[in-house]
Write a protein that holds these residues in place. Structure first.
Motif, PDB file in Angstrom:
ATOM      1  N   VAL A   5       0.839  -1.203   0.000  1.00 57.20           N
ATOM      2  CA  VAL A   5       0.000   0.000   0.000  1.00 57.20           C
ATOM      3  C   VAL A   5       0.872   1.250   0.000  1.00 57.20           C
ATOM      4  CG1 VAL A   5      -1.652   1.328   1.374  1.00 57.20           C
ATOM      5  CG2 VAL A   5      -1.976  -1.135   1.065  1.00 57.20           C
TER       6      VAL A   5
ATOM      7  N   TRP B 278       0.956   4.245  -2.801  1.00 51.79           N
ATOM      8  CA  TRP B 278       0.800   5.636  -2.371  1.00 51.79           C
ATOM      9  C   TRP B 278       1.953   6.498  -2.886  1.00 51.79           C
ATOM     10  CZ3 TRP B 278      -3.168   7.908   0.363  1.00 51.79           C
ATOM     11  CH2 TRP B 278      -2.940   9.157   0.916  1.00 51.79           C
TER      12      TRP B 278
ATOM     13  N   PHE C 222      -7.057   0.067  -9.132  1.00 50.31           N
ATOM     14  CA  PHE C 222      -6.058   1.111  -8.868  1.00 50.31           C
ATOM     15  C   PHE C 222      -5.152   1.289 -10.082  1.00 50.31           C
ATOM     16  CE2 PHE C 222      -2.129   2.921  -7.359  1.00 50.31           C
ATOM     17  CZ  PHE C 222      -2.516   3.844  -6.395  1.00 50.31           C
TER      18      PHE C 222
ATOM     19  N   TRP D 282      -8.892   5.529  -6.541  1.00 48.94           N
ATOM     20  CA  TRP D 282      -9.060   5.557  -5.088  1.00 48.94           C
ATOM     21  C   TRP D 282     -10.209   4.687  -4.607  1.00 48.94           C
ATOM     22  CZ3 TRP D 282      -4.763   6.408  -3.157  1.00 48.94           C
ATOM     23  CH2 TRP D 282      -3.882   7.337  -3.704  1.00 48.94           C
TER      24      TRP D 282
ATOM     25  N   PHE E  53      -8.313   1.606  -4.248  1.00 50.34           N
ATOM     26  CA  PHE E  53      -7.495   1.689  -3.038  1.00 50.34           C
ATOM     27  C   PHE E  53      -8.330   1.363  -1.798  1.00 50.34           C
ATOM     28  CE2 PHE E  53      -5.428   4.022   0.420  1.00 50.34           C
ATOM     29  CZ  PHE E  53      -4.095   3.676   0.249  1.00 50.34           C
TER      30      PHE E  53
ATOM     31  N   THR F 140      -7.499  -1.990   0.501  1.00 52.17           N
ATOM     32  CA  THR F 140      -7.165  -1.836   1.916  1.00 52.17           C
ATOM     33  C   THR F 140      -8.303  -2.293   2.825  1.00 52.17           C
ATOM     34  OG1 THR F 140      -7.996   0.457   1.997  1.00 52.17           O
ATOM     35  CG2 THR F 140      -5.660   0.144   1.451  1.00 52.17           C
TER      36      THR F 140
ATOM     37  N   GLY G 167      -9.677   4.303   4.041  1.00 51.85           N
ATOM     38  CA  GLY G 167      -9.635   4.185   2.588  1.00 51.85           C
ATOM     39  C   GLY G 167     -10.969   4.546   1.956  1.00 51.85           C
TER      40      GLY G 167
END
Length: 249
Positions: free
Chosen positions: A76, A80, A148, A196, A199, A203, A208
């Motif tokens: 992760v 990022w 993503f 996102w 994401f 997660t 998130g």
């Protein structure tokens, strides 16, 4: 999940809803929807660099300062850094037009936004997260990382396509053409939303989810405003072109 983090992330997530409603009604105190915003204006390139920097630093700093380094957290963190490393160290110097400016209010709001998101996600990954050993093969992670990657690819491609078209025409404003621009006027924003949402899925976390909701709250009104702007400034802009997703929005 720690109680305080649950409360903070829930409040943050719920706060995205009135922000979306206000944006759809055209409320724009910081200048994201084409208005002047509050305060003086600064260079867009320096502005983007300054307000993306907190995101690039906060999440990694909190996670790395913890003792809970784990494989999922490392992946992760890599995703990022890939996004914000490009956004804060490369994109801001190449894509915004030379001489363009942004309001100080936008910079301040974006700094706060990035600090909150980075802090919530960093604390979750570093001090709360406990993923199963097989999480990297869990359908939520697999689908999430696929979204993503697709979203990030679409976002970057569309941004650089716009840059190329502007350089080709030698004008600041152009009607975007080619690829996904045939179907939506803001595929860069579509891509960022997909990114996102993916994401949040990979997660499987409340921070998130909150980040995904805020991304939608910020970018949907912006895409609708951008389509209105294109329609008002270019007679040859296709009236049927969607803002974000053909047939939906």
């Amino acid at each position: 999940m720690d109680t305080w983090l649950t409360v903070a992330a829930t409040i943050w997530a719920v706060g995205a809803l009135p922000t979306l409603a206000a944006g759809l009604r055209g409320w724009d105190p910081v200048g994201r929807l084409g208005r002047s915003g509050v305060g003086t204006r600064v260079s867009a390139r320096w502005g983007w660099f300054v307000f993306e920097l907190p995101a690039l630093v906060t999440f990694p700093a909190i996670y790395l300062a913890s003792a809970n380094h784990h494989l999922v957290g490392n992946v992760v963190l890599g995703l990022w850094l890939a996004h914000y490393g490009h956004r804060g160290l490369v994109w801001c110097w190449l894509v915004p037009k030379r001489g363009a400016t942004v309001p100080v209010a936008m910079c301040g709001a974006s700094i706060g936004f990035n600090l909150v998101n980075g802090a919530l996600l960093g604390w979750f990954m570093g001090y709360v997260a406990e993923y199963a050993a097989h999480w990297l093969t869990d359908p939520r992670f697999v689908v999430g990382i696929g979204l993503f990657a697709v979203g990030a690819g679409l976002n970057v491609w569309a941004d650089y396509r716009l840059r190329y078209l502007r350089r080709l025409s030698r004008q600041d404003r152009v009607v975007p053409t080619g690829g996904p621009f045939r179907f939506a006027c803001c595929p860069n924003l579509t891509g960022e939303i997909i990114e996102w949402v993916g994401f949040a899925l990979l997660t499987w976390s409340l921070p998130g989810l909150a980040f995904a909701l805020w991304t939608i709250a910020n970018l949907v009104p912006r895409a609708l405003w951008r389509r209105t702007w294109y329609r008002g400034n270019f007679d040859d802009f296709p009236r049927e072109r969607a803002a974000l997703v053909p047939g939906i929005l």
